[in-house]
Design an enzyme around this catalytic site. Structure first.
Site, PDB file in Angstrom:
ATOM      1  N   TYR A 155       0.847  -1.209   0.000  1.00 19.52           N
ATOM      2  CA  TYR A 155       0.000   0.000   0.000  1.00 19.52           C
ATOM      3  C   TYR A 155       0.877   1.253   0.000  1.00 19.52           C
ATOM      4  CZ  TYR A 155      -3.511   3.295   1.926  1.00 19.52           C
ATOM      5  OH  TYR A 155      -4.360   4.357   2.169  1.00 19.52           O
ATOM      6  N   LYS A 159       1.039   4.032  -2.953  1.00 19.18           N
ATOM      7  CA  LYS A 159       0.667   5.420  -2.641  1.00 19.18           C
ATOM      8  C   LYS A 159       1.850   6.359  -2.883  1.00 19.18           C
ATOM      9  CE  LYS A 159      -2.989   6.341  -0.498  1.00 19.18           C
ATOM     10  NZ  LYS A 159      -4.382   6.674  -0.943  1.00 19.18           N
TER      11      LYS A 159
END
Ligand code: UDP
Length: 353
Positions: A155, A159
Site C-alpha cells: 500500500y 501510494k
C-alpha cells in the site's frame, strides 16, 4: 443558482469514512457546491441543496471524465486503506491506490483541475534504525519501506508512486495539486464491525470496538507497545476544508494532517477504550486484553512500524492548522456512537440497544 460563485468540489469516495465526514463538513460550511461519488452511501446521511450524490464506480467508463469536466476541484479519497488487506489482497490494494487513479492525474493535468489527493502517513514507512522518535516531515523525512516479501508495504509503495506521479505532473506539466497525508484518523463510522456490516479485520479502533461489543478481550498485536498518533475526524476534515479555501498557499504542497499530542501505545489505547466502555455500560463485565502474534492475527507478510508522529508545522504555517481534540475527549463520543449504531451483542448473540 445563477451566478453561484461557490467552488465546485467533487469528492471521490464521498460515501466512505473520511469522504462522508468531509462531504458533510463542506456542505455545512455553505462555501462549496459538492458532488459525492461512491459505490455505496450508507455512511453519508446529509442531504442539502448544494450536494449532488452520484452512485458510480470511478473505474466505470466516463465517470472520472465527467467529474473532472463538471468540477473545479477533485478530492480523491478512494483506496483499500486497511493493513489486513496489504498482505492478503495486495494486487487489489496496488490497483486501487495506483492504477485506478493514474487516469485521474492525467485528466486533472489536461483540464487544469486542482487535484487534492489523500495519500497516507504509511508512505513514511518504518523509522530509520537507531533514530529516536522524530516527528515526520513532508519535505525532509526519508521514506523507508521493508523488503518486497513484507507485503505490508504494498500500500505504502503504491501510494508513494502515485505521489511521485502527481508531483512530477505538477512540477513539469502544470498540474495544480495538494497531497494530504492523514495520520490515523479515527471517529464515528470508521470501517466496519466484522460479522455485522463487513467481513475480515478492520483497523485497530473498530477491532477494539468489535471486541468490546462482543465481550471478548481486545487483541494486542505483539503486545501493543507500538505507538500511533490518532487525530479526531472532525479536526482532520477541518484541516482539509481549510486547504480547499487556500489554493494559493496549498497548491504544490504535501501536507501532514495529524495530532502529535495524541501519540499513544496501542496497549494504552486499549486501556482507555476499556475504561470508556465501562463508564458507558456500567455493570457489564469488562473483557480485558489478550496478546496475539502478528503472524497469527494478520498472516504472513505483515510488518509494523513502532511509531509514527506527524510534524504539523507546515500545516500550521499554511492553514493555521491546530487539531484540538484529545483522546479523552474523543473516545467517549466515538464509543457512544458505535454503541448507538450497533447496540451491544449479548453472549447469546442477541442485540440489545
Ligand atoms: N492492532 C492491534 N490490535 C488490533 C488491530 C490492530 O494491536 O486489533 C495494531 C496494529 O498491529 C498496528 C496498530 O494497532 O500496530 C494500528 O493498526 P491499524 O490497523 O489501525 O493501522 P496502521 O496504523 O497500522 O496503519
Amino acid at each position: 443558482m445563477p451566478g453561484d460563485s461557490r467552488q465546485k468540489v467533487c469528492v471521490l469516495g464521498g460515501g466512505g469514512f473520511l469522504g462522508s465526514h468531509l462531504v458533510t463538513s463542506l456542505c455545512d460550511s455553505g462555501k462549496f457546491r459538492v458532488q459525492a461519488i461512491d459505490t455505496t452511501f450508507d455512511k453519508l446521511t446529509v442531504s442539502a441543496p448544494q450536494l449532488t450524490i452520484t452512485p458510480a464506480d470511478i473505474t466505470s467508463a466516463g465517470v472520472l471524465e465527467e467529474a473532472v469536466e463538471n468540477n473545479q476541484v477533485i478530492v480523491s479519497t478512494t483506496a483499500l486503506c486497511n493493513p489486513s488487506l496489504y498482505n492478503t489482497r495486495p494486487v487489489e490494494v496496488i490497483r486501487e491506490s495506483y492504477d485506478h487513479l493514474v487516469p485521474l492525474v492525467e485528466l486533472c493535468t489536461r483540464r487544469n483541475r486542482w487535484l487534492v489527493h489523500f495519500s497516507t502517513c504509511e508512505v513514511y514507512g518504518q523509522p530509520l534504525p537507531g533514530s529516536s522518535r522524530q516527528p515526520l516531515r513532508e519535505d525532509e523525512s526519508r521514506l523507508l519501506l521493508g523488503p518486497i516479501n513484507r507485503e505490508r508495504w504494498s500500500y505504502a509503495c503504491a501510494k508513494q508512486l502515485l505521489e511521485r506521479l502527481i508531483w512530477a505532473q505538477g512540477r513539469h506539466h502544470g498540474l495544480p495539486f495538494t497531497i494530504v497525508r492523514p495520520f490515523n484518523v479515527i471517529g464515528p463510522r470508521m470501517d466496519f464491525i466484522p460479522g455485522r456490516d463487513g467481513e475480515g479485520l478492520p483497523r485497530v479502533l473498530a477491532c477494539f470496538m468489535k471486541a468490546l461489543l462482543a465481550g471478548e478481550p481486545l487483541p494486542l498485536v505483539n503486545g501493543g507497545n507500538q505507538r500511533r498518533s490518532f487525530i479526531y475526524v472532525d479536526d482532520f476534515v477541518a484541516g482539509v476544508r481549510a486547504i480547499l479555501l487556500r489554493p494559493a498557499r496549498c497548491q504544490g504542497e504535501i501536507i501532514n494532517l495529524g495530532h502529535p499530542g495524541n501519540d499513544i501505545s496501542i496497549a494504552d489505547l486499549a486501556g482507555k477504550m476499556l475504561a470508556v466502555f465501562g463508564a458507558l455500560q456500567p455493570g457489564r463485565p469488562l473483557p480485558g486484553v489478550i496478546r496475539v502474534s502478528a503472524e497469527d492475527f494478520y498472516g504472513p507478510g505483515y510488518d509494523d512500524c513502532d511509531y509514527r508522529i506527524p510534524d504539523i508545522g507546515k500545516a500550521e504555517r499554511l492553514i493555521g492548522f491546530r487539531p484540538r481534540t484529545g483522546l479523552d475527549e474523543m473516545l467517549p463520543v466515538i464509543v457512544r456512537d458505535y454503541l448507538e449504531r450497533y447496540g451491544t451483542a449479548t453472549p447469546t448473540g442477541e442485540v440489545s440497544r
